[in-house]
Design a protein around this motif. Structure first.
Motif, PDB file in Angstrom:
ATOM      1  N   ASP A 125      36.753   0.705 -93.029  1.00  0.00           N
ATOM      2  CA  ASP A 125      36.552   1.771 -92.484  1.00  0.00           C
ATOM      3  C   ASP A 125      37.574   2.412 -91.530  1.00  0.00           C
ATOM      4  O   ASP A 125      38.074   3.391 -91.567  1.00  0.00           O
ATOM      5  CB  ASP A 125      35.297   2.019 -92.108  1.00  0.00           C
ATOM      6  CG  ASP A 125      34.631   3.552 -91.918  1.00  0.00           C
ATOM      7  OD1 ASP A 125      34.829   4.303 -92.921  1.00  0.00           O
ATOM      8  OD2 ASP A 125      34.210   4.107 -90.665  1.00  0.00           O
ATOM      9  N   PHE A 182      41.031   2.455 -93.108  1.00  0.00           N
ATOM     10  CA  PHE A 182      41.134   3.807 -93.832  1.00  0.00           C
ATOM     11  C   PHE A 182      41.390   5.054 -92.810  1.00  0.00           C
ATOM     12  O   PHE A 182      42.235   6.067 -93.185  1.00  0.00           O
ATOM     13  CB  PHE A 182      39.620   4.055 -94.775  1.00  0.00           C
ATOM     14  CG  PHE A 182      39.333   5.605 -94.708  1.00  0.00           C
ATOM     15  CD1 PHE A 182      39.864   6.385 -95.840  1.00  0.00           C
ATOM     16  CD2 PHE A 182      38.374   5.984 -93.806  1.00  0.00           C
ATOM     17  CE1 PHE A 182      39.376   7.421 -95.736  1.00  0.00           C
ATOM     18  CE2 PHE A 182      37.798   7.179 -94.156  1.00  0.00           C
ATOM     19  CZ  PHE A 182      38.324   8.154 -94.780  1.00  0.00           C
ATOM     20  N   SER A 215      44.200   8.366 -93.526  1.00  0.00           N
ATOM     21  CA  SER A 215      43.286   9.559 -93.634  1.00  0.00           C
ATOM     22  C   SER A 215      43.286  10.625 -92.633  1.00  0.00           C
ATOM     23  O   SER A 215      43.023  11.639 -92.933  1.00  0.00           O
ATOM     24  CB  SER A 215      41.875   9.290 -94.032  1.00  0.00           C
ATOM     25  OG  SER A 215      41.159   8.616 -93.201  1.00  0.00           O
ATOM     26  N   ASN A 269      34.566   9.206 -94.119  1.00  0.00           N
ATOM     27  CA  ASN A 269      34.321   8.412 -95.382  1.00  0.00           C
ATOM     28  C   ASN A 269      33.218   8.940 -96.024  1.00  0.00           C
ATOM     29  O   ASN A 269      31.977   9.019 -95.777  1.00  0.00           O
ATOM     30  CB  ASN A 269      33.998   6.774 -94.645  1.00  0.00           C
ATOM     31  CG  ASN A 269      33.838   5.943 -95.992  1.00  0.00           C
ATOM     32  OD1 ASN A 269      33.770   6.144 -97.264  1.00  0.00           O
ATOM     33  ND2 ASN A 269      34.259   4.600 -95.651  1.00  0.00           N
ATOM     34  N   GLN A 298      32.797   7.695 -99.577  1.00  0.00           N
ATOM     35  CA  GLN A 298      32.318   6.630-100.554  1.00  0.00           C
ATOM     36  C   GLN A 298      33.365   5.591-100.608  1.00  0.00           C
ATOM     37  O   GLN A 298      34.402   5.776-100.259  1.00  0.00           O
ATOM     38  CB  GLN A 298      32.319   7.245-101.868  1.00  0.00           C
ATOM     39  CG  GLN A 298      32.028   6.256-102.984  1.00  0.00           C
ATOM     40  CD  GLN A 298      31.955   6.838-104.190  1.00  0.00           C
ATOM     41  OE1 GLN A 298      31.436   7.825-104.524  1.00  0.00           O
ATOM     42  NE2 GLN A 298      32.383   5.947-105.421  1.00  0.00           N
ATOM     43  N   THR A 299      32.647   4.495-100.540  1.00  0.00           N
ATOM     44  CA  THR A 299      33.645   3.154-100.528  1.00  0.00           C
ATOM     45  C   THR A 299      33.181   2.106-101.515  1.00  0.00           C
ATOM     46  O   THR A 299      31.922   1.915-101.420  1.00  0.00           O
ATOM     47  CB  THR A 299      33.565   2.561 -99.018  1.00  0.00           C
ATOM     48  OG1 THR A 299      33.982   3.257 -98.070  1.00  0.00           O
ATOM     49  CG2 THR A 299      34.233   1.157 -99.049  1.00  0.00           C
ATOM     50  N   THR A 307      42.072   9.727-101.767  1.00  0.00           N
ATOM     51  CA  THR A 307      41.673   8.413-102.371  1.00  0.00           C
ATOM     52  C   THR A 307      42.554   7.371-101.395  1.00  0.00           C
ATOM     53  O   THR A 307      43.779   7.705-101.745  1.00  0.00           O
ATOM     54  CB  THR A 307      41.566   8.190-103.721  1.00  0.00           C
ATOM     55  OG1 THR A 307      40.803   9.182-104.227  1.00  0.00           O
ATOM     56  CG2 THR A 307      41.026   6.803-104.156  1.00  0.00           C
ATOM     57  N   VAL A 335      38.632   3.633-101.051  1.00  0.00           N
ATOM     58  CA  VAL A 335      37.664   4.764-100.245  1.00  0.00           C
ATOM     59  C   VAL A 335      38.213   6.088-100.685  1.00  0.00           C
ATOM     60  O   VAL A 335      39.276   6.540-100.693  1.00  0.00           O
ATOM     61  CB  VAL A 335      37.910   4.306 -98.702  1.00  0.00           C
ATOM     62  CG1 VAL A 335      37.118   5.220 -97.789  1.00  0.00           C
ATOM     63  CG2 VAL A 335      37.783   3.148 -98.179  1.00  0.00           C
ATOM     64  N   THR A 336      37.094   7.016-100.635  1.00  0.00           N
ATOM     65  CA  THR A 336      37.231   8.306-100.864  1.00  0.00           C
ATOM     66  C   THR A 336      36.889   9.084 -99.576  1.00  0.00           C
ATOM     67  O   THR A 336      35.856   8.751 -98.975  1.00  0.00           O
ATOM     68  CB  THR A 336      36.414   8.899-101.785  1.00  0.00           C
ATOM     69  OG1 THR A 336      36.709   8.196-103.128  1.00  0.00           O
ATOM     70  CG2 THR A 336      36.704  10.206-102.012  1.00  0.00           C
ATOM     71  N   GLY A 337      37.697   9.774 -98.833  1.00  0.00           N
ATOM     72  CA  GLY A 337      37.533  10.641 -97.885  1.00  0.00           C
ATOM     73  C   GLY A 337      37.521  12.026 -97.685  1.00  0.00           C
ATOM     74  O   GLY A 337      37.959  12.628 -98.968  1.00  0.00           O
TER      75      GLY A 337
END
Length: 139
Positions: free
Chosen positions: A60, A63, A67, A76, A78-79, A107, A125-127
């Motif tokens: 996290d 990321f 991001s 965050n 989704q991971t 992503t 990871v989708t941020g």
């Protein structure tokens, strides 16, 4: 907007959980970033390996190196993480790369290795990009 160095400073000094875990952001940039975390007793599971929760925390924060580089908070959303090998030797190193970023979602690919180069975990990871600016330095 804050510089990459100001974003790095902000997270290293104003994220109490990351400080508690000993996570340090080393490189912040729009395409690539790096974070490290020691592997001491607070990071180990009952078998003596890196705890999955500690690895997730490093994912996290790694990321965050990419991001948040634009100077707006990205959170965050989704991971998907795969734990590949036990992390045995610290420090652990996370490297993140941007795959794609749009207006609101981005992503990112994050890879965690231990100090002998073993690939310990990989994550996608989708941020979600907020509209809240990161405050530079101690503002």
């Amino acid at each position: 907007m804050p510089s990459y160095e100001e974003v790095r400073y902000h997270f290293n000094h104003h994220d109490p959980f990351a400080r508690h875990m000993g996570i340090e952001l080393l490189e912040v940039g729009p395409e690539h970033g790096v974070a490290i975390m020691p592997l001491d007793e607070r990071h180990r599971n009952g078998m003596g390996h890196a705890h999955g929760g500690a690895l997730f925390a490093l994912v996290d924060m790694t990321f965050a190196t990419v991001s948040n580089a634009a100077g707006l908070y990205c959170v965050n959303a989704q991971t998907n993480i795969s734990y590949l090998e036990p992390g045995r030797i610290g420090p652990l190193r996370g490297e993140a790369r941007k795959i794609r970023s749009g207006r609101n979602l981005g992503t990112y690919d994050v890879r965690i290795t231990d100090s002998d180069g073993t690939l310990v975990a990989i994550a996608t990871v989708t941020g979600f990009m907020t509209k809240y600016p990161i405050q530079p330095k101690d503002a």
